[in-house]
Design an enzyme around this catalytic site. Structure first.
Site, PDB file in Angstrom:
ATOM      1  N   ASN A  26       0.874  -1.168   0.000  1.00 15.74           N
ATOM      2  CA  ASN A  26       0.000   0.000   0.000  1.00 15.74           C
ATOM      3  C   ASN A  26       0.913   1.220   0.000  1.00 15.74           C
ATOM      4  O   ASN A  26       1.456   1.605   1.031  1.00 15.74           O
ATOM      5  CB  ASN A  26      -0.866  -0.053   1.268  1.00 15.74           C
ATOM      6  CG  ASN A  26      -1.846   1.090   1.341  1.00 15.74           C
ATOM      7  OD1 ASN A  26      -1.742   2.071   0.624  1.00 15.74           O
ATOM      8  ND2 ASN A  26      -2.818   0.947   2.230  1.00 15.74           N
ATOM      9  N   ARG A 106      -2.689  -1.799  -3.475  1.00 14.43           N
ATOM     10  CA  ARG A 106      -3.800  -0.860  -3.388  1.00 14.43           C
ATOM     11  C   ARG A 106      -3.580   0.216  -4.460  1.00 14.43           C
ATOM     12  O   ARG A 106      -2.519   0.838  -4.512  1.00 14.43           O
ATOM     13  CB  ARG A 106      -3.803  -0.224  -2.011  1.00 14.43           C
ATOM     14  CG  ARG A 106      -4.920   0.751  -1.847  1.00 14.43           C
ATOM     15  CD  ARG A 106      -4.905   1.336  -0.464  1.00 14.43           C
ATOM     16  NE  ARG A 106      -6.062   2.177  -0.268  1.00 14.43           N
ATOM     17  CZ  ARG A 106      -6.257   2.874   0.828  1.00 14.43           C
ATOM     18  NH1 ARG A 106      -5.395   2.815   1.814  1.00 14.43           N
ATOM     19  NH2 ARG A 106      -7.320   3.622   0.950  1.00 14.43           N
ATOM     20  N   HIS A 194     -11.976   4.790  -0.582  1.00 12.13           N
ATOM     21  CA  HIS A 194     -11.963   3.913   0.610  1.00 12.13           C
ATOM     22  C   HIS A 194     -12.728   2.618   0.349  1.00 12.13           C
ATOM     23  O   HIS A 194     -13.237   1.970   1.276  1.00 12.13           O
ATOM     24  CB  HIS A 194     -12.568   4.607   1.855  1.00 12.13           C
ATOM     25  CG  HIS A 194     -11.724   5.725   2.386  1.00 12.13           C
ATOM     26  ND1 HIS A 194     -12.257   6.930   2.777  1.00 12.13           N
ATOM     27  CD2 HIS A 194     -10.399   5.817   2.598  1.00 12.13           C
ATOM     28  CE1 HIS A 194     -11.284   7.722   3.198  1.00 12.13           C
ATOM     29  NE2 HIS A 194     -10.135   7.065   3.106  1.00 12.13           N
ATOM     30  N   HIS A 221     -16.039   5.668   7.600  1.00 11.36           N
ATOM     31  CA  HIS A 221     -14.597   5.385   7.643  1.00 11.36           C
ATOM     32  C   HIS A 221     -13.926   6.691   8.050  1.00 11.36           C
ATOM     33  O   HIS A 221     -13.778   7.617   7.249  1.00 11.36           O
ATOM     34  CB  HIS A 221     -14.110   4.913   6.265  1.00 11.36           C
ATOM     35  CG  HIS A 221     -12.620   4.732   6.194  1.00 11.36           C
ATOM     36  ND1 HIS A 221     -12.026   3.486   6.139  1.00 11.36           N
ATOM     37  CD2 HIS A 221     -11.610   5.630   6.192  1.00 11.36           C
ATOM     38  CE1 HIS A 221     -10.714   3.637   6.110  1.00 11.36           C
ATOM     39  NE2 HIS A 221     -10.437   4.929   6.133  1.00 11.36           N
ATOM     40  N   LEU A 222     -13.547   6.773   9.333  1.00  6.76           N
ATOM     41  CA  LEU A 222     -12.978   8.012   9.863  1.00  6.76           C
ATOM     42  C   LEU A 222     -11.539   7.742  10.295  1.00  6.76           C
ATOM     43  O   LEU A 222     -11.298   7.194  11.375  1.00  6.76           O
ATOM     44  CB  LEU A 222     -13.820   8.514  11.051  1.00  6.76           C
ATOM     45  CG  LEU A 222     -15.346   8.601  10.810  1.00  6.76           C
ATOM     46  CD1 LEU A 222     -16.073   9.063  12.072  1.00  6.76           C
ATOM     47  CD2 LEU A 222     -15.670   9.523   9.643  1.00  6.76           C
ATOM     48  N   ARG A 254      -7.367  17.642   5.114  1.00  6.08           N
ATOM     49  CA  ARG A 254      -8.148  17.991   3.907  1.00  6.08           C
ATOM     50  C   ARG A 254      -9.472  18.624   4.302  1.00  6.08           C
ATOM     51  O   ARG A 254     -10.055  18.267   5.325  1.00  6.08           O
ATOM     52  CB  ARG A 254      -8.413  16.734   3.065  1.00  6.08           C
ATOM     53  CG  ARG A 254      -7.185  16.235   2.344  1.00  6.08           C
ATOM     54  CD  ARG A 254      -7.449  14.914   1.652  1.00  6.08           C
ATOM     55  NE  ARG A 254      -6.772  13.818   2.306  1.00  6.08           N
ATOM     56  CZ  ARG A 254      -7.061  12.522   2.123  1.00  6.08           C
ATOM     57  NH1 ARG A 254      -8.039  12.173   1.327  1.00  6.08           N
ATOM     58  NH2 ARG A 254      -6.374  11.596   2.741  1.00  6.08           N
ATOM     59  N   ASP A 296      -4.204  15.287  14.237  1.00 13.67           N
ATOM     60  CA  ASP A 296      -4.443  14.019  14.925  1.00 13.67           C
ATOM     61  C   ASP A 296      -5.488  14.207  16.028  1.00 13.67           C
ATOM     62  O   ASP A 296      -5.321  15.048  16.924  1.00 13.67           O
ATOM     63  CB  ASP A 296      -3.115  13.516  15.521  1.00 13.67           C
ATOM     64  CG  ASP A 296      -3.222  12.072  15.966  1.00 13.67           C
ATOM     65  OD1 ASP A 296      -4.193  11.732  16.696  1.00 13.67           O
ATOM     66  OD2 ASP A 296      -2.338  11.278  15.616  1.00 13.67           O
ATOM     67  N   GLU A 392      -7.959  -3.125   5.275  1.00 11.86           N
ATOM     68  CA  GLU A 392      -7.857  -3.038   3.809  1.00 11.86           C
ATOM     69  C   GLU A 392      -6.843  -4.036   3.260  1.00 11.86           C
ATOM     70  O   GLU A 392      -7.064  -4.653   2.221  1.00 11.86           O
ATOM     71  CB  GLU A 392      -7.468  -1.612   3.412  1.00 11.86           C
ATOM     72  CG  GLU A 392      -8.612  -0.636   3.644  1.00 11.86           C
ATOM     73  CD  GLU A 392      -8.154   0.754   4.008  1.00 11.86           C
ATOM     74  OE1 GLU A 392      -7.272   0.892   4.889  1.00 11.86           O
ATOM     75  OE2 GLU A 392      -8.688   1.711   3.428  1.00 11.86           O
TER      76      GLU A 392
HETATM   77  P1  ADP Z   1      -5.079   6.122   7.703  1.00  9.66           P
HETATM   78  O1  ADP Z   1      -6.226   6.905   7.104  1.00  9.66           O
HETATM   79  O2  ADP Z   1      -3.747   6.771   7.477  1.00  9.66           O
HETATM   80  O3  ADP Z   1      -5.131   4.641   7.459  1.00  9.66           O
HETATM   81  P2  ADP Z   1      -6.015   5.525  10.401  1.00  9.66           P
HETATM   82  O4  ADP Z   1      -7.286   4.913   9.952  1.00  9.66           O
HETATM   83  O5  ADP Z   1      -5.014   4.674  11.084  1.00  9.66           O
HETATM   84  O6  ADP Z   1      -5.275   6.336   9.251  1.00  9.66           O
HETATM   85  O7  ADP Z   1      -6.396   6.744  11.363  1.00  9.66           O
HETATM   86  C1  ADP Z   1      -5.397   7.521  11.952  1.00  9.66           C
HETATM   87  C2  ADP Z   1      -6.040   8.579  12.821  1.00  9.66           C
HETATM   88  O8  ADP Z   1      -6.873   7.952  13.788  1.00  9.66           O
HETATM   89  C3  ADP Z   1      -5.036   9.362  13.628  1.00  9.66           C
HETATM   90  O9  ADP Z   1      -4.509  10.447  12.912  1.00  9.66           O
HETATM   91  C4  ADP Z   1      -5.871   9.841  14.790  1.00  9.66           C
HETATM   92  O10 ADP Z   1      -6.480  11.058  14.440  1.00  9.66           O
HETATM   93  C5  ADP Z   1      -6.928   8.785  14.943  1.00  9.66           C
HETATM   94  N1  ADP Z   1      -6.715   7.961  16.146  1.00  9.66           N
HETATM   95  C6  ADP Z   1      -5.956   6.846  16.282  1.00  9.66           C
HETATM   96  N2  ADP Z   1      -6.011   6.363  17.547  1.00  9.66           N
HETATM   97  C7  ADP Z   1      -6.830   7.195  18.226  1.00  9.66           C
HETATM   98  C8  ADP Z   1      -7.310   7.260  19.581  1.00  9.66           C
HETATM   99  N3  ADP Z   1      -6.945   6.357  20.495  1.00  9.66           N
HETATM  100  N4  ADP Z   1      -8.131   8.275  19.927  1.00  9.66           N
HETATM  101  C9  ADP Z   1      -8.501   9.195  19.014  1.00  9.66           C
HETATM  102  N5  ADP Z   1      -8.102   9.187  17.718  1.00  9.66           N
HETATM  103  C10 ADP Z   1      -7.282   8.211  17.332  1.00  9.66           C
END
Ligand code: ADP
Length: 417
Positions: A26, A106, A194, A221-222, A254, A296, A392
């Site tokens: 990926n 991917r 996604h 998907h957040l 974004r 984050d 994924e």
């Molecule tokens: P990607 O889209 O890069 O695959 P992820 O699905 O791993 O990313 O999501 C990463 C985001 O998830 C981090 O930037 C953070 O904002 C959030 N995150 C991860 N762990 C936690 C947590 N314990 N509490 C709150 N937010 C979290």
């Protein structure tokens, strides 16, 4: 998600016991994530980050314990694909006598044509090159490791899995922008992204949330990137992401939905260069832009600053708004599924979104939410809510295995790694 969790749950949906390996790649603009699967189990995974700036790597083994990562010390890594030869050499040592049957990749854009993964051929690669203008920031990085692997191991089967493919089932009304029809015909339309994450959720819904699996479900998907998808009977009928991965809800950096007049204003009135606008919308907006602190959610939720709180409020407001819009597209709502980094972990974010969805008939079970569910709605709630971790890479490995047949039986191409 922990390896123990994956092992426990994938046992239910795994069917093969083939010992040959599938490698999943990926590749993004500055990182390359990888997982090697034996049957449905991840036995070696990790990532190379900071490509082009200060590359670093980390890796974990089958038990989830950290391993010595690939040594990038002497490799001037300018693009993620350049890390691949070193990574394969390193994996060869770690995986000693096992055989690599195929690589799955991917790929963000499969255009109008591909609603399924495809075996890589020179013709497919040429077609994917022609899609670069549709996803200039992602597609070249996705294609580069495919080319590198082809040069390195021309005999090794490769499979491209597209983030747009799952959404090819969206009806035309959900794909159209209100622009002249000629633009729609040339491919300027809503594609949705996604898709591999949504497809994974669709594949496990009957097992994890049987009472809503074949109904009207919104999957949120957040993660760093965020989107929502409306499922009817586990098929995509609408998505918040459109022509690019900028659309829909706000994300880490974004902006999400934006009046296109703002873009015109920035260029025409403020004299911003197009590249600067792109940089603003992709890298300096979203949670980072609103909070002025971080992209984050862990930082934002830990911060006392009013702007951080405001950023989270805007996010939850916009996600809840899109859930309402998707419920309208679905003609009703049976359940909501939260997934990806924020959806799987951020208790207060889920709580605020669920609270804003009370009018739809969703009643949050706060204690269940605090322990991450999996069901986080009350027993009497008309709309169910779940937390389901996504995967994924697992989906890509499954596709590669399915497309190539049992790698063990068709193992003329399965050589020692
Ligand atoms: P990607 O889209 O890069 O695959 P992820 O699905 O791993 O990313 O999501 C990463 C985001 O998830 C981090 O930037 C953070 O904002 C959030 N995150 C991860 N762990 C936690 C947590 N314990 N509490 C709150 N937010 C979290």
């Amino acid at each position: 998600m922990s390896h123990a969790y994956k092992r426990r749950h994938h046992r239910n949906i795994g069917k093969g016991t083939e010992p040959a390996l599938i490698g999943v790649i990926n590749a993004g603009s500055s990182s390359l994530k990888f997982t090697f699967y034996e049957s449905d189990q991840p036995i070696l995974s990790g990532q190379v980050d900071g490509v082009g700036v200060r590359p670093s790597a980390r890796a974990t083994g089958a038990d989830g314990a950290a391993l010595d990562p690939p040594d990038l010390g002497h490799t001037p890594v300018t693009g993620p694909a350049e890390a691949l030869p070193g990574l394969i050499e390193w994996a060869k040592q770690k995986l000693a006598d096992r055989r690599l049957a195929a690589l799955g990749h991917r790929v963000v854009h499969g255009g109008l044509r591909y609603s399924r993964p495809q075996r890589v051929t020179p013709a497919l690669l040429a077609e994917l090159e022609s899609l670069i203008p549709l996803a200039p920031l992602h597609e070249p990085h996705n294609i580069a490791p495919i080319r590198t692997a082809l040069a390195l191991r021309p005999d090794l089967p490769q499979v491209a899995c597209f983030d747009t493919a799952f959404h090819r089932s969206m009806p035309e009304v959900a794909q159209a922008f209100a622009l002249p029809h000629a633009l729609y015909d040339e491919g300027i339309r809503r594609y949705g992204f996604h898709g591999l994450s949504y497809e994974y959720i669709a594949s496990v819904l009957p097992d994890r949330a049987p009472e809503i699996a074949d109904g009207k479900v919104v999957v949120a998907h957040l993660g760093n990137g965020c989107s929502l998808c409306g499922f009817r009977a586990r098929k995509s009928v609408a998505s918040t992401m459109g022509f690019t991965a900028l659309d829909g809800v706000p994300m880490g950096t974004r902006c999400g939905d934006l009046d296109p007049g703002v873009v015109l204003h920035l260029i025409q009135q403020k004299g911003m260069a197009v590249e600067d606008v792109a940089d603003l919308l992709y890298k300096r907006s979203g949670m980072l832009g609103l909070s002025g602190l971080s992209s984050d959610f862990r930082d934002l939720l830990a911060s006392e600053s009013p702007r951080s709180r405001f950023a989270v409020d805007v996010f939850c407001y916009r996600v809840a708004g899109h859930i309402g819009s998707l419920a309208a597209a679905l003609g009703g709502l049976d359940g909501i599924v939260f997934t990806a980094g924020v959806g799987e972990n951020a208790v207060p974010v889920r709580a605020a979104i669920c609270l804003a969805c009370r009018w739809l008939g969703l009643e949050l079970d706060e204690a269940a939410n605090r322990r991450h569910g999996p069901r986080i709605s009350t027993a009497g709630s008309r709309v169910a809510a779940y937390v389901i971790p996504t995967d994924e890479n697992f989906m890509i490995a499954r596709h590669a295995r399915a497309l190539l047949g049992s790698p063990d039986e068709s193992s003329s191409s399965a050589r020692n790694l």
